[in-house]
Scaffold this active site. Sequence first.
Site, short mmCIF file in Angstrom:
data_model
loop_
_atom_site.label_atom_id
_atom_site.label_comp_id
_atom_site.label_asym_id
_atom_site.label_seq_id
_atom_site.Cartn_x
_atom_site.Cartn_y
_atom_site.Cartn_z
N GLU A 95 1.24 -1.38 8.28
CA GLU A 95 0.49 -0.16 8.69
C GLU A 95 0.28 -0.10 10.41
O GLU A 95 0.53 0.94 10.86
CB GLU A 95 -0.98 -0.34 8.09
CG GLU A 95 -2.07 0.52 8.66
CD GLU A 95 -1.81 1.92 8.35
OE1 GLU A 95 -1.47 2.08 7.06
OE2 GLU A 95 -1.54 2.82 9.32
N GLY A 128 -7.92 20.04 18.86
CA GLY A 128 -7.49 21.43 19.08
C GLY A 128 -7.93 22.06 20.24
O GLY A 128 -8.33 21.32 21.22
N GLY A 129 -7.85 23.27 20.32
CA GLY A 129 -8.20 23.96 21.39
C GLY A 129 -9.63 24.12 21.78
O GLY A 129 -10.23 24.78 22.56
N ASP A 133 0.54 3.49 5.89
CA ASP A 133 0.81 3.32 4.63
C ASP A 133 0.63 4.73 3.79
O ASP A 133 1.55 5.22 3.01
CB ASP A 133 -0.14 2.21 4.24
CG ASP A 133 0.55 0.87 4.72
OD1 ASP A 133 1.68 0.71 5.07
OD2 ASP A 133 -0.14 -0.23 4.70
N GLN A 181 0.76 -1.09 0.12
CA GLN A 181 -0.06 0.13 -0.08
C GLN A 181 0.70 1.35 0.02
O GLN A 181 0.44 2.49 -0.87
CB GLN A 181 -1.05 0.06 1.26
CG GLN A 181 -1.87 1.42 1.01
CD GLN A 181 -2.82 1.26 2.40
OE1 GLN A 181 -3.49 2.18 2.51
NE2 GLN A 181 -3.21 0.20 2.99
N1 COA Z 1 11.96 -10.02 -9.24
C1 COA Z 1 12.66 -11.04 -8.36
N2 COA Z 1 12.38 -10.77 -7.09
C2 COA Z 1 11.52 -9.85 -6.40
C3 COA Z 1 10.87 -8.84 -7.34
C4 COA Z 1 10.98 -9.28 -8.84
N3 COA Z 1 10.61 -8.45 -9.64
N4 COA Z 1 10.30 -7.91 -6.66
C5 COA Z 1 10.41 -8.27 -5.58
N5 COA Z 1 11.30 -9.33 -5.26
C6 COA Z 1 11.95 -9.93 -4.00
C7 COA Z 1 12.81 -8.79 -3.24
O1 COA Z 1 14.16 -9.06 -3.98
C8 COA Z 1 12.88 -9.68 -1.77
O2 COA Z 1 13.76 -10.75 -1.93
P1 COA Z 1 14.93 -10.86 -0.84
O3 COA Z 1 14.32 -11.06 0.50
O4 COA Z 1 15.54 -12.35 -1.01
O5 COA Z 1 16.02 -10.13 -1.04
C9 COA Z 1 11.46 -10.22 -1.80
O6 COA Z 1 11.01 -10.23 -3.11
C10 COA Z 1 10.38 -9.68 -1.33
O7 COA Z 1 10.79 -8.67 -0.52
P2 COA Z 1 10.00 -8.19 0.96
O8 COA Z 1 9.93 -6.48 0.60
O9 COA Z 1 10.95 -8.63 1.96
O10 COA Z 1 8.56 -8.46 0.89
P3 COA Z 1 7.69 -9.16 2.08
O11 COA Z 1 6.43 -9.55 1.53
O12 COA Z 1 8.48 -10.34 2.94
O13 COA Z 1 7.50 -7.76 3.15
C11 COA Z 1 6.81 -5.60 3.76
C12 COA Z 1 6.69 -6.78 2.92
C13 COA Z 1 5.97 -4.61 3.43
C14 COA Z 1 6.62 -5.98 5.42
C15 COA Z 1 8.39 -5.04 3.49
O14 COA Z 1 8.20 -5.10 1.96
C16 COA Z 1 8.61 -3.93 4.00
O15 COA Z 1 8.75 -3.85 5.41
N6 COA Z 1 8.58 -2.69 3.36
C17 COA Z 1 8.85 -1.58 3.79
C18 COA Z 1 8.00 -0.80 4.72
C19 COA Z 1 6.63 -0.68 4.05
O16 COA Z 1 6.56 -0.25 2.95
N7 COA Z 1 5.51 -1.37 4.68
C20 COA Z 1 4.23 -1.00 4.41
C21 COA Z 1 3.41 -2.00 3.29
S1 COA Z 1 1.95 -1.45 2.94
#
Ligand code: COA
Length: 479
Positions: free
Chosen positions: A192, A300-301, A221, A70
């Site tokens: 979030e 607010g106030g 988010d 998101q």
């Molecule tokens: N091709 C190949 N690999 C891909 C890819 C693509 N097109 N797109 C993503 N990936 C891989 C990434 O390289 C990563 O691999 P790695 O861990 O081996 O390096 C993996 O997919 C996924 O990454 P990740 O971001 O860890 O996904 P997740 O589902 O485990 O975590 C979140 C999701 C949101 C918790 C995490 O991305 C995060 O903390 N993001 C930052 C904060 C954020 O935006 N949070 C709010 C989300 S609404």
Amino acid sequence: MAKKKAVKAKNKAKASKIKVKAKAKPAKRPALKLVAKPPKMSSKPPSKKPWGKDGKALDGVKILDFTHVQSGPTCTQLLAWFGADVIKVERPGVGDITRGQLQDVPGADSLYFTMLNHNKRSITLDSKSKQGMTVLERLVKTCDVLVENFAPGALDRMGLTWERIHSWNPRMIAASVKGFGPGAYEDCKVYENVAQCAGGSASTTGFLDGPPLVTGAQIGDSGTGLHLALGIVSALYQRNRTGRGQRVLCAMQDGVLNLCRVKLRDQQRLAHGPLKEYTQFGQNIPFGEATPRAGNDSGGGQPGVILKCKGWETDPNAYIYFITQAPVWEKICDLIGQPDWKTHPDYAKPPARLPRLTEIFGRIEQWTMSKTKFEVMNECNAFDIPVGPILSMKEIAEDPALRATGTVVEVDHPTRGKYLSVGNPIKLSDSITEVERSPLLGEHTDEILTKVLKFTPREVAEIKASGATGQAPKAQAAE
Ligand code: COA
């Protein structure tokens, strides 16, 4: 002291010398001289096209959209609405994980995905393959901005370090959402509600006698996505001057805290006494060390709370937010049938009312309960008394005014049919937003490879044969 005197004397002497000089030579009228260079005017004359007919604010800006879920997609959707060409890079076969989350129509992209990815194009690419990286390199060299919100370190692990990005394209702006900024938690994954808790929102939301609460508004988010969008357009603006890209980082904790700044204000006010506008003050409940949960007290106030309206027994949203704004206090007294409060020493002035807010709002509620929330809204606004009906999502979805302004829009989608979405809440008079449906997974892979990245047909064939783009999207995937 002596030094100061000497300097004064020197200045005096200088001034008298100047005077003498001026006397000796009759002053010539000095020619008009511009001290600073005149500001450089745009070489382009102003557009003669009517308002809203000369393209979009961010026309020409290309975004490599490496976002998911998101926060990141909110940001790139806004940029797309302002005219940027947003190219969403997704993993072959899977795509943004939200495509399949909370699915309501079997086999169709979820509303979670469709409502956050309007006006974008989708290319599938395995960024961990050799050919995938070749395409990514071309994308970095072609685009102006890279936006990502992977877990900390994921982009580096892919090989897309800032140094590499910057060496490939020194003008590129690399923008990231992360859960936390540098510090003890910088490596944590964040969603979030984690951000709402860590950013100070949850501890200050809810009722005094209840647990911390998260809010329905996605301040972690979508709120951080909004912050990031501002960072990106600011960096684009600075690039006009410096010719350089830069990194933009928005931590979700920081974004939430920014939206909770009035609570940090109250934290500091606590050192100087109780927070008198909080209901607990009137209830003689002592304050602790930290900003407490304030229920529905006004931020607010101006004291305010949520009051019942006619029908509250069966309708969970038959309520109104009522603010006892000081300038309209007398009108409130007249409206609720309590004209004596206008002059009574316990009610006439705001400080006198603060310890009696529970009683005062109880009396106002007797009046609001005799009317529907819309009747209260109309009657109060006739006297400029600020009130807010508690609108359900159903009422918002059906609101003709929100439809008319494009804040609520109906969008057609090839696999799910018509659905409602929230349009662009930011209205630019000369950059009108048209909301287009979200792309199907990999729908634009071919056109991006050939038309945007200019790969030759042979190169495209090689990339595809390597499996870097996954399977070609089905024919049905196109319009
Ligand atoms: N091709 C190949 N690999 C891909 C890819 C693509 N097109 N797109 C993503 N990936 C891989 C990434 O390289 C990563 O691999 P790695 O861990 O081996 O390096 C993996 O997919 C996924 O990454 P990740 O971001 O860890 O996904 P997740 O589902 O485990 O975590 C979140 C999701 C949101 C918790 C995490 O991305 C995060 O903390 N993001 C930052 C904060 C954020 O935006 N949070 C709010 C989300 S609404």
